[in-house]
Design a protein around this motif. Structure first.
Motif, mmCIF file in Angstrom:
data_model
loop_
_atom_site.group_PDB
_atom_site.id
_atom_site.type_symbol
_atom_site.label_atom_id
_atom_site.label_comp_id
_atom_site.label_asym_id
_atom_site.label_seq_id
_atom_site.Cartn_x
_atom_site.Cartn_y
_atom_site.Cartn_z
ATOM 1 N N ALA A 116 3.067 -12.801 2.326
ATOM 2 C CA ALA A 116 2.310 -12.128 3.380
ATOM 3 C C ALA A 116 1.593 -13.179 4.216
ATOM 4 O O ALA A 116 1.036 -14.140 3.682
ATOM 5 C CB ALA A 116 1.306 -11.162 2.770
ATOM 6 N N LEU A 117 1.619 -12.989 5.527
ATOM 7 C CA LEU A 117 0.971 -13.925 6.441
ATOM 8 C C LEU A 117 -0.363 -13.353 6.897
ATOM 9 O O LEU A 117 -0.508 -12.127 7.032
ATOM 10 C CB LEU A 117 1.870 -14.174 7.654
ATOM 11 N N PRO A 118 -1.365 -14.193 7.127
ATOM 12 C CA PRO A 118 -2.638 -13.687 7.672
ATOM 13 C C PRO A 118 -2.373 -12.883 8.947
ATOM 14 O O PRO A 118 -1.646 -13.334 9.837
ATOM 15 C CB PRO A 118 -3.426 -14.970 7.961
ATOM 16 N N GLY A 119 -2.934 -11.711 9.033
ATOM 17 C CA GLY A 119 -2.701 -10.853 10.188
ATOM 18 C C GLY A 119 -1.584 -9.847 10.002
ATOM 19 O O GLY A 119 -1.362 -8.997 10.873
ATOM 20 N N ASN A 136 -2.811 16.006 -5.985
ATOM 21 C CA ASN A 136 -1.875 14.889 -6.034
ATOM 22 C C ASN A 136 -2.535 13.646 -5.448
ATOM 23 O O ASN A 136 -3.473 13.741 -4.650
ATOM 24 C CB ASN A 136 -0.592 15.211 -5.267
ATOM 25 N N THR A 137 -2.045 12.482 -5.822
ATOM 26 C CA THR A 137 -2.652 11.234 -5.360
ATOM 27 C C THR A 137 -1.591 10.318 -4.760
ATOM 28 O O THR A 137 -0.429 10.362 -5.141
ATOM 29 C CB THR A 137 -3.362 10.498 -6.508
ATOM 30 N N LEU A 138 -2.026 9.483 -3.827
ATOM 31 C CA LEU A 138 -1.163 8.471 -3.233
ATOM 32 C C LEU A 138 -2.029 7.294 -2.810
ATOM 33 O O LEU A 138 -2.882 7.429 -1.928
ATOM 34 C CB LEU A 138 -0.405 9.027 -2.025
ATOM 35 N N ASP A 139 -1.826 6.150 -3.463
ATOM 36 C CA ASP A 139 -2.581 4.931 -3.165
ATOM 37 C C ASP A 139 -1.620 3.795 -2.856
ATOM 38 O O ASP A 139 -0.564 3.673 -3.490
ATOM 39 C CB ASP A 139 -3.454 4.512 -4.353
ATOM 40 N N LEU A 140 -2.004 2.960 -1.902
ATOM 41 C CA LEU A 140 -1.278 1.721 -1.633
ATOM 42 C C LEU A 140 -2.113 0.571 -2.172
ATOM 43 O O LEU A 140 -3.294 0.428 -1.815
ATOM 44 C CB LEU A 140 -1.029 1.540 -0.140
ATOM 45 N N VAL A 141 -1.513 -0.246 -3.029
ATOM 46 C CA VAL A 141 -2.244 -1.293 -3.739
ATOM 47 C C VAL A 141 -1.614 -2.660 -3.444
ATOM 48 O O VAL A 141 -0.388 -2.788 -3.373
ATOM 49 C CB VAL A 141 -2.235 -1.016 -5.260
ATOM 50 N N LEU A 142 -2.464 -3.658 -3.287
ATOM 51 C CA LEU A 142 -2.027 -5.043 -3.121
ATOM 52 C C LEU A 142 -2.204 -5.770 -4.442
ATOM 53 O O LEU A 142 -3.263 -5.691 -5.076
ATOM 54 C CB LEU A 142 -2.871 -5.740 -2.050
ATOM 55 N N THR A 170 -2.656 -0.479 7.704
ATOM 56 C CA THR A 170 -3.765 -1.267 7.163
ATOM 57 C C THR A 170 -3.362 -2.734 7.106
ATOM 58 O O THR A 170 -2.173 -3.041 6.895
ATOM 59 C CB THR A 170 -4.144 -0.787 5.748
ATOM 60 N N PRO A 171 -4.324 -3.643 7.307
ATOM 61 C CA PRO A 171 -4.010 -5.058 7.088
ATOM 62 C C PRO A 171 -3.640 -5.282 5.624
ATOM 63 O O PRO A 171 -4.199 -4.632 4.729
ATOM 64 C CB PRO A 171 -5.324 -5.770 7.447
ATOM 65 N N ILE A 172 -2.706 -6.189 5.375
ATOM 66 C CA ILE A 172 -2.308 -6.483 4.002
ATOM 67 C C ILE A 172 -3.291 -7.453 3.352
ATOM 68 O O ILE A 172 -3.704 -7.275 2.203
ATOM 69 C CB ILE A 172 -0.875 -7.054 3.979
ATOM 70 N N LEU A 173 -3.688 -8.486 4.098
ATOM 71 C CA LEU A 173 -4.634 -9.479 3.599
ATOM 72 C C LEU A 173 -5.957 -9.342 4.343
ATOM 73 O O LEU A 173 -5.968 -9.125 5.563
ATOM 74 C CB LEU A 173 -4.090 -10.900 3.788
ATOM 75 N N ILE A 178 -6.643 -17.154 4.300
ATOM 76 C CA ILE A 178 -6.393 -17.905 5.524
ATOM 77 C C ILE A 178 -5.044 -18.616 5.489
ATOM 78 O O ILE A 178 -4.654 -19.254 6.459
ATOM 79 C CB ILE A 178 -7.515 -18.928 5.784
ATOM 80 N N GLN A 179 -4.340 -18.499 4.387
ATOM 81 C CA GLN A 179 -3.033 -19.125 4.228
ATOM 82 C C GLN A 179 -2.003 -18.064 3.828
ATOM 83 O O GLN A 179 -2.368 -17.013 3.283
ATOM 84 C CB GLN A 179 -3.078 -20.212 3.141
#
Length: 224
Positions: A116-119, A136-142, A170-173, A178-179
């Motif tokens: 994953a890249l910043p941004g 019911n539930t739905l979550d996105l997790v990193l 949603t942003p991933i990071l 920063i890297q």
């Protein structure tokens, strides 16, 4: 010992051994070959977009442990008890599919490790419905290494009157990264045993925030 007795004895052993399957072969589980798992993390990032029109979830993959699984479904021929709302795009989507007894269970949909890249931003369509609000539930997790953090929780949309696909992003990071970072994205969901219960995902896109801004600028302004 009488040789006449030994010969039949060894003959029986030979016959039994010939028909015996080695224990190691009995216990080997069928492995599904997934070519996309062999790519490097940076290349994997470019492969994550999927609108499921191809009929496969690759390179996302189902690792649900129980009787409920993610299955690519076609709007024109739903395999579940009832059809979802009309998808925002195309006719295929990924849906939580239960067995004939509608047994409930946990669902897990994950990516391979990718860079994953910043941004970077992930966007996707979703539909979640339940007989009881929040059923019911739905979550996105990193996942970074062994540390998991929740990016999105969409359980509040799980109601009996939800007949609408929605798009979210949603942003991933976060700003602490920063890297470029090797990560995994995971959808955790729970689908109950009521006929009304349903969860579906569609049109997953991973792109940089610069691409998102460029795309929005290219669209004509909406008249007020």
């Amino acid at each position: 010992m009488n040789k006449n007795i030994l010969i039949p004895f060894f003959f029986v052993i030979a016959v039994c051994s010939a028909g015996r399957v080695p224990l190691s072969k009995q216990n080997v589980r069928k492995q599904v070959f997934r070519p996309f798992m062999l790519v490097d993390p940076l290349t994997a990032r470019s492969m994550l977009n999927n609108d499921f029109e191809s009929g496969t979830e690759d390179p996302w993959y189902d690792s649900s442990p129980n009787t409920v699984h993610w299955v690519v479904e076609d709007f024109s021929a739903p395999a579940a008890n009832y059809a979802p709302p009309t998808p925002l795009n195309g006719t295929k989507y990924l849906r939580a599919t239960r067995n004939e007894q509608l047994n409930p269970g946990l669902l897990i949909l994950r990516t391979v490790v990718f860079t994953a890249l910043p941004g970077d931003v992930i966007s996707f369509d979703f539909w979640i419905r339940s007989k009881y609000t929040g059923g019911n539930t739905l979550d996105l997790v990193l996942s970074v290494g062994n540390v998991e953090s929740t990016l999105l929780t969409l359980t509040s949309y799980s109601t009996s009157v939800n007949f609408e696909w929605r798009r979210t992003s949603t942003p991933i990071l976060d700003d602490s990264f920063i890297q470029p970072t090797d990560v995994t994205l995971i959808f955790y969901a729970y689908c109950g045993d009521n006929v009304d219960d349903a969860i579906a995902i569609d049109d997953i896109v991973v792109e940089s925030v610069a691409d998102v801004k460029s795309s929005s600028e290219d669209k004509p302004a909406v008249e007020q």
